[in-house]
Design a protein around this motif. Structure first.
Motif, short mmCIF file in Angstrom:
data_model
loop_
_atom_site.label_atom_id
_atom_site.label_comp_id
_atom_site.label_asym_id
_atom_site.label_seq_id
_atom_site.Cartn_x
_atom_site.Cartn_y
_atom_site.Cartn_z
N LYS A 32 90.11 -16.51 -5.91
CA LYS A 32 90.84 -17.71 -5.51
C LYS A 32 90.03 -18.99 -5.67
CE LYS A 32 93.63 -15.08 -2.22
NZ LYS A 32 94.84 -15.11 -3.06
N LEU A 35 91.59 -22.11 -7.15
CA LEU A 35 92.83 -22.59 -6.55
C LEU A 35 92.86 -24.10 -6.36
CD1 LEU A 35 95.58 -22.10 -5.30
CD2 LEU A 35 94.46 -21.53 -3.14
N SER A 73 96.59 -17.18 -7.65
CA SER A 73 95.48 -17.61 -6.79
C SER A 73 95.96 -17.95 -5.39
CB SER A 73 94.79 -18.83 -7.40
OG SER A 73 94.21 -18.53 -8.64
#
Length: 221
Positions: A32, A35, A73
């Motif tokens: 992630k 993101l 994500s």
């Protein structure tokens, strides 16, 4: 966040915490970490790019890839979906997205145009539509679906019911000078769920830390 809550201030607070929740989530796992820039692109750059391509706007393949990355994500990472998106041709992505955006406000037709692309389901389609028409099409996130609908079903029928419910909630809250879109409602719900999970996780870590400190004190002579 209780979906039945009629307090516009509570919804506004949850929506206002969205950016902070994204930042927290971006630091939670390696999958992630992109993101933050992806969310900036999705919420800031992409809507402007699409509107500048009028009167027949479309999504490029590279933009579709970034939307899929953003979606994965922000939610559950599914590498296979990226593979499908990468295998699509530039011309077919442009043609399908042009037809879908032209179909707005007919969400059923718009989603169907996009899901003709291999690997693009209603959730990914909704992400594209939400970037172009946030006042009509909310993103079909797992978190918002669970709060609003009580379950997750990745079908056109379920998305249409979900979108209608968020449209009604946005209209209900848009009084006394307040203004909400279905996309605002989705982001507020997502923010609330992610915030609750983060709080729950931090509370679980506190007893562990206290136990370690207590153990160290006991070992002192």
């Amino acid at each position: 966040m209780d979906f039945e809550c009629g307090d516009a201030g509570a919804w506004r607070a949850a929506l206002g915490a969205y950016a902070a929740r994204v930042e927290t989530l971006a630091g939670a796992a390696a999958s992630k970490r992109e993101l933050l820039p992806l969310d900036s692109f999705y919420r800031g750059d992409l809507p402007l790019l699409l509107r500048r391509r009028g009167p027949k706007p479309f999504l490029s393949k590279s933009e579709l890839l970034r939307v899929v990355q953003w979606k994965l994500s922000r939610g559950q990472w599914r590498p296979r979906l990226m593979g499908y998106a990468e295998a699509l041709g530039e011309a077919e992505v442009e043609a399908a997205s042009r037809a879908a955006l032209a179909a707005i406000p007919d969400l059923a037709r718009a989603v169907s145009e996009l899901t003709a692309l291999k690997g693009v389901g209603p959730a990914t389609a909704s992400a594209i539509l939400a970037a172009f028409a946030p006042e009509i099409a909310p993103f079909m996130s797992d978190e918002a679906m669970m709060v609003a609908m009580g379950n997750k079903e990745y079908t056109l029928k379920h998305y249409l019911a979900f979108a209608e419910k968020l449209q009604k909630k946005a209209k209900e809250l848009s009084v006394d000078g307040e203004s909400f879109t279905p996309t605002d409602i989705e982001r507020a719900l997502w923010s609330s769920v992610v915030g609750s999970k983060a709080l729950s996780s931090s509370e679980k870590d506190v007893p562990k830390a206290d136990a370690k400190r207590s153990s160290k004190r006991k070992r002192k002579p």
